[in-house]
Design a protein around this motif. Structure first.
Motif, PDB file in Angstrom:
ATOM      1  N   ILE A  73      30.669  84.842  26.713  1.00 39.23           N
ATOM      2  CA  ILE A  73      29.738  84.386  27.752  1.00 39.23           C
ATOM      3  C   ILE A  73      29.389  82.906  27.645  1.00 39.23           C
ATOM      4  CG2 ILE A  73      28.728  86.670  28.120  1.00 39.23           C
ATOM      5  CD1 ILE A  73      26.349  85.648  26.349  1.00 39.23           C
ATOM      6  N   ALA A  74      29.872  82.239  26.587  1.00 39.88           N
ATOM      7  CA  ALA A  74      29.544  80.824  26.405  1.00 39.88           C
ATOM      8  C   ALA A  74      30.469  80.221  25.359  1.00 39.88           C
ATOM      9  CB  ALA A  74      28.090  80.673  25.964  1.00 39.88           C
ATOM     10  N   TYR A  75      30.535  78.895  25.377  1.00 40.26           N
ATOM     11  CA  TYR A  75      31.259  78.206  24.317  1.00 40.26           C
ATOM     12  C   TYR A  75      30.621  76.863  24.033  1.00 40.26           C
ATOM     13  CZ  TYR A  75      34.018  75.420  27.774  1.00 40.26           C
ATOM     14  OH  TYR A  75      34.435  74.575  28.778  1.00 40.26           O
ATOM     15  N   GLY A  76      30.818  76.409  22.808  1.00 44.54           N
ATOM     16  CA  GLY A  76      30.298  75.111  22.385  1.00 44.54           C
ATOM     17  C   GLY A  76      31.329  74.425  21.514  1.00 44.54           C
ATOM     18  N   VAL A  77      31.359  73.097  21.591  1.00 50.42           N
ATOM     19  CA  VAL A  77      32.381  72.323  20.882  1.00 50.42           C
ATOM     20  C   VAL A  77      31.728  71.191  20.107  1.00 50.42           C
ATOM     21  CG1 VAL A  77      34.460  70.909  21.158  1.00 50.42           C
ATOM     22  CG2 VAL A  77      34.076  72.874  22.666  1.00 50.42           C
ATOM     23  N   LEU A  78      32.101  71.069  18.848  1.00 48.86           N
ATOM     24  CA  LEU A  78      31.651  69.985  17.972  1.00 48.86           C
ATOM     25  C   LEU A  78      32.869  69.165  17.581  1.00 48.86           C
ATOM     26  CD1 LEU A  78      29.536  68.617  16.092  1.00 48.86           C
ATOM     27  CD2 LEU A  78      30.162  70.343  14.382  1.00 48.86           C
ATOM     28  N   GLU A  79      32.814  67.867  17.874  1.00 46.85           N
ATOM     29  CA  GLU A  79      33.926  66.979  17.543  1.00 46.85           C
ATOM     30  C   GLU A  79      33.426  65.822  16.693  1.00 46.85           C
ATOM     31  OE1 GLU A  79      37.075  66.773  20.719  1.00 46.85           O
ATOM     32  OE2 GLU A  79      35.279  66.924  21.979  1.00 46.85           O
ATOM     33  N   TYR A  80      34.351  65.034  16.188  1.00 51.29           N
ATOM     34  CA  TYR A  80      34.010  63.878  15.353  1.00 51.29           C
ATOM     35  C   TYR A  80      34.666  62.610  15.885  1.00 51.29           C
ATOM     36  CZ  TYR A  80      32.198  67.432  12.288  1.00 51.29           C
ATOM     37  OH  TYR A  80      31.472  68.489  11.792  1.00 51.29           O
ATOM     38  N   THR A  81      34.765  62.517  17.184  1.00 48.10           N
ATOM     39  CA  THR A  81      35.440  61.388  17.825  1.00 48.10           C
ATOM     40  C   THR A  81      34.471  60.308  18.288  1.00 48.10           C
ATOM     41  OG1 THR A  81      35.385  62.608  19.901  1.00 48.10           O
ATOM     42  CG2 THR A  81      37.397  62.796  18.576  1.00 48.10           C
ATOM     43  N   PHE A  82      33.176  60.488  18.075  1.00 49.75           N
ATOM     44  CA  PHE A  82      32.159  59.522  18.513  1.00 49.75           C
ATOM     45  C   PHE A  82      31.804  58.644  17.316  1.00 49.75           C
ATOM     46  CE2 PHE A  82      27.792  58.295  19.815  1.00 49.75           C
ATOM     47  CZ  PHE A  82      28.085  57.747  21.050  1.00 49.75           C
ATOM     48  N   PHE A  83      32.603  57.587  17.096  1.00 45.12           N
ATOM     49  CA  PHE A  83      32.398  56.669  15.974  1.00 45.12           C
ATOM     50  C   PHE A  83      32.329  57.428  14.645  1.00 45.12           C
ATOM     51  CE2 PHE A  83      30.645  54.730  19.786  1.00 45.12           C
ATOM     52  CZ  PHE A  83      31.343  53.531  19.818  1.00 45.12           C
ATOM     53  N   ASP A  84      33.162  58.460  14.513  1.00 41.61           N
ATOM     54  CA  ASP A  84      33.265  59.302  13.316  1.00 41.61           C
ATOM     55  C   ASP A  84      32.006  60.105  13.019  1.00 41.61           C
ATOM     56  OD1 ASP A  84      35.929  58.547  12.771  1.00 41.61           O
ATOM     57  OD2 ASP A  84      35.242  56.731  11.766  1.00 41.61           O
ATOM     58  N   ASN A  85      31.102  60.213  13.970  1.00 41.62           N
ATOM     59  CA  ASN A  85      29.916  61.055  13.837  1.00 41.62           C
ATOM     60  C   ASN A  85      30.152  62.365  14.563  1.00 41.62           C
ATOM     61  OD1 ASN A  85      27.812  59.274  12.534  1.00 41.62           O
ATOM     62  ND2 ASN A  85      28.421  57.977  14.244  1.00 41.62           N
ATOM     63  N   GLY A  86      29.363  63.376  14.203  1.00 40.85           N
ATOM     64  CA  GLY A  86      29.406  64.626  14.936  1.00 40.85           C
ATOM     65  C   GLY A  86      28.948  64.399  16.366  1.00 40.85           C
ATOM     66  N   PHE A  87      29.602  65.070  17.299  1.00 37.96           N
ATOM     67  CA  PHE A  87      29.246  64.975  18.709  1.00 37.96           C
ATOM     68  C   PHE A  87      29.463  66.339  19.341  1.00 37.96           C
ATOM     69  CE2 PHE A  87      29.730  64.120  23.203  1.00 37.96           C
ATOM     70  CZ  PHE A  87      28.757  63.153  23.443  1.00 37.96           C
ATOM     71  N   ILE A  88      28.394  66.929  19.835  1.00 38.92           N
ATOM     72  CA  ILE A  88      28.527  68.187  20.568  1.00 38.92           C
ATOM     73  C   ILE A  88      29.016  67.818  21.964  1.00 38.92           C
ATOM     74  CG2 ILE A  88      27.352  70.215  21.504  1.00 38.92           C
ATOM     75  CD1 ILE A  88      25.381  69.994  19.138  1.00 38.92           C
TER      76      ILE A  88
END
Length: 145
Positions: free
Chosen positions: A52-67
């Motif tokens: 029913i939902a999804y969430g994504v965490l990446e590290y492409t924002f100046f090597d910081n976590g970014f949802i």
């Protein structure tokens, strides 16, 4: 409501596209979904065995976590699903600084982020015409819980 969070798999693709109205008409969104499925970057929320939902965490924002994504099926919004995803992704984040963003028009998401301790960090114009993107920040290292 009993919600279960788990790592997404490639088997979740069709379920996500079925409720993500943007993915139904935007091949770039489908490419994004294909890229993050099956990685440690993507979580799904299930209720009664249905995604029913999804969430994504990446590290492409100046090597910081970014949802980079929290998307809840319209029929399951305002029931705590988005909040559960934000909490899980915040816990999973490997960096001291965690960022995310949402449109200025998305007041429910802004309130959700504030409840989780995120603070305003800036505005990006010209992504969506007439609807600036608001950037939020959470200092996980100095978080008061």
């Amino acid at each position: 409501m009993d919600i279960q969070l788990r790592d997404a798999t490639t088997d979740d693709r069709n379920s996500i596209i079925a409720f993500d109205h943007i993915a139904q008409s935007d091949p770039l969104r489908v490419n994004f979904i294909d890229r993050v499925l099956g990685s440690e970057l993507c979580l799904v929320a299930e209720r009664d065995g249905q995604v029913i939902a999804y969430g994504v965490l990446e590290y492409t924002f100046f090597d910081n976590g970014f949802i980079s994504m929290i998307y809840v099926a319209p029929s399951d919004r305002r029931l705590g699903v988005g909040s559960a995803l934000v909490a899980a992704l915040t816990e999973r984040c490997k960096t001291a600084k965690l960022f995310t963003s949402t449109n200025q028009s998305n007041v429910p998401m802004q309130r959700l982020l504030e409840r989780h301790g995120f603070t305003s960090s800036g505005i990006i114009h010209n992504l969506d015409p007439g609807d600036p993107e608001l950037v939020y920040f959470l200092d996980r290292q100095n978080r008061n819980e």
